[in-house]
Design an enzyme around this catalytic site. Structure first.
Site, PDB file in Angstrom:
ATOM      1  N   ASP A 183      -6.604  47.099  30.134  1.00 11.14           N
ATOM      2  CA  ASP A 183      -6.570  45.807  30.832  1.00 11.14           C
ATOM      3  C   ASP A 183      -5.542  44.900  30.140  1.00 11.14           C
ATOM      4  OD1 ASP A 183      -7.403  43.799  32.604  1.00 11.14           O
ATOM      5  OD2 ASP A 183      -8.978  43.090  31.246  1.00 11.14           O
TER       6      ASP A 183
ATOM      7  N   HIS B 290      -9.324  33.524  34.606  1.00  7.94           N
ATOM      8  CA  HIS B 290     -10.282  34.222  33.749  1.00  7.94           C
ATOM      9  C   HIS B 290     -11.320  33.242  33.217  1.00  7.94           C
ATOM     10  CE1 HIS B 290      -6.750  37.100  33.127  1.00  7.94           C
ATOM     11  NE2 HIS B 290      -7.700  37.835  33.656  1.00  7.94           N
ATOM     12  N   GLY B 291     -12.489  33.743  32.918  1.00  5.54           N
ATOM     13  CA  GLY B 291     -13.536  32.917  32.311  1.00  5.54           C
ATOM     14  C   GLY B 291     -14.299  32.142  33.375  1.00  5.54           C
TER      15      GLY B 291
HETATM   16  P1  13P Z   1     -13.612  37.292  33.876  1.00  5.83           P
HETATM   17  O1  13P Z   1     -13.905  37.299  32.395  1.00  5.83           O
HETATM   18  O2  13P Z   1     -13.363  35.921  34.391  1.00  5.83           O
HETATM   19  O3  13P Z   1     -14.654  38.029  34.644  1.00  5.83           O
HETATM   20  O4  13P Z   1     -12.218  38.058  34.074  1.00  5.83           O
HETATM   21  C1  13P Z   1     -12.113  39.404  33.734  1.00  5.83           C
HETATM   22  C2  13P Z   1     -10.746  39.900  33.955  1.00  5.83           C
HETATM   23  O5  13P Z   1     -10.058  39.507  34.885  1.00  5.83           O
HETATM   24  C3  13P Z   1     -10.239  40.919  33.030  1.00  5.83           C
HETATM   25  O6  13P Z   1      -8.914  41.248  33.277  1.00  5.83           O
END
Ligand code: 13P
Length: 290
Positions: A84, A178-179
């Site tokens: 990722d 994200h988050g």
């Molecule tokens: P979240 O932590 O907001 O779920 O995002 C995860 C993500 O996109 C990892 O690449």
């Protein structure tokens, strides 16, 4: 069974559902994700950032744990082991370590041309080894130093240029971050998603920042071509909430409940339960080898 993520995401794109890509933090996390996917007969992507791999003592440890757990747990559904947000250098390390799928995130490179050139190189290398590749156009914001940036909107022409390199799936900003989402978040930009989809055809699209997006927006995004949804924070919150409740109930003080196999169980059971809810929301349950 460990596979690359190309086939499962093409099937998702055609079938109008999305495959969950859950970030892993340790062996128990991976076990919870695999348990949820197997119980629901869903394909799944176990993914890991360089930071989380460092915590787990390297990409090879992460890949070996996923591979060995798939064997030990007799997992019958397709599982991809995905890097990722890999930097250019991380990609080579994860390939070497045995990942079956690679995200090269060139959205932070100085120029779009450099993102393009490096994505092309990673695609060639990965396809030669039977691995799938995710690329990214436009940054995906997030909370940094307590300040939430607004999610960027990817440029459809740039999405098309990257798609033409033969990437297997593409992360593109549509207002997602994200988050946890701030209270004043404006929601996903479906106009932008439609414009991007019109440029890239049947290429599976990836929605990062899957935590906290209302289910109606998730379902609409899937209907418009989102085929992979990344979720990290959501499972972390589920884990920590369950552990907090366990400690606050005082159960950890009874008998031998200090044993980590007992102490951490509520958290991991919560991760399995939440992962299953998300798999059902995304519609990939029962789609094992679709
Ligand atoms: P979240 O932590 O907001 O779920 O995002 C995860 C993500 O996109 C990892 O690449």
């Amino acid at each position: 069974m460990l596979v690359n993520a190309a086939q499962m995401l093409q099937s998702a794109e055609k079938g109008h559902y999305a495959v969950a890509a859950f970030n892993t933090n340790n062996l128990e996390w991976t076990r919870s994700i695999l348990t949820a996917a197997e119980e629901l007969q869903s394909p799944v992507i176990v993914q890991c950032t360089a930071g989380a791999a460092k915590w787990q003592q390297g990409f090879k440890t992460v890949a070996d744990v996923v591979r060995d757990l798939c064997d030990y747990m007799k997992i019958t559904v397709p599982v991809a082991m995905h890097l990722d947000h890999g930097s250019y250098e991380d990609c080579f390390k994860a390939i070497e370590a045995g990942f079956t799928s690679i995200m090269y995130d060139g959205s932070h490179e100085e120029t779009f041309e450099l993102n393009l050139a490096r994505t092309a190189e990673i695609v060639k290398l990965c396809h030669g080894k039977g691995l799938s590749v995710e690329a990214e156009v436009g940054g995906i914001g997030g909370v940094e130093d307590g300040v939430a940036s607004k999610g960027e909107l990817a440029d459809p022409a740039q999405c098309k240029a990257i798609a033409d390199l033969g990437v297997d799936f593409l992360a593109c900003g549509i207002g997602n971050i994200h988050g946890l989402y701030p209270a004043d978040w404006e929601g996903l930009s479906f106009d932008q998603l439609a414009k991007i989809k019109a440029e890239v055809g049947d290429l599976p699209l990836v929605l990062h920042g899957g935590t906290g997006i209302p289910t109606d927006q998730i379902k609409k995004a899937i209907s418009m071509g989102i085929s992979k949804i990344n979720v990290n924070t959501d499972l972390q919150v589920a884990f920590s909430r369950a552990e907090r409740a366990y400690v606050e109930s005082g159960k950890d003080l009874e008998g031998k409940n200090y044993d980590p196999r007992k102490f951490l169980k509520p958290g991991f059971d919560a991760v399995v339960a939440r992962a299953k809810e998300l798999i059902i929301d995304f519609g990939s349950d029962g789609k094992g080898w679709a």
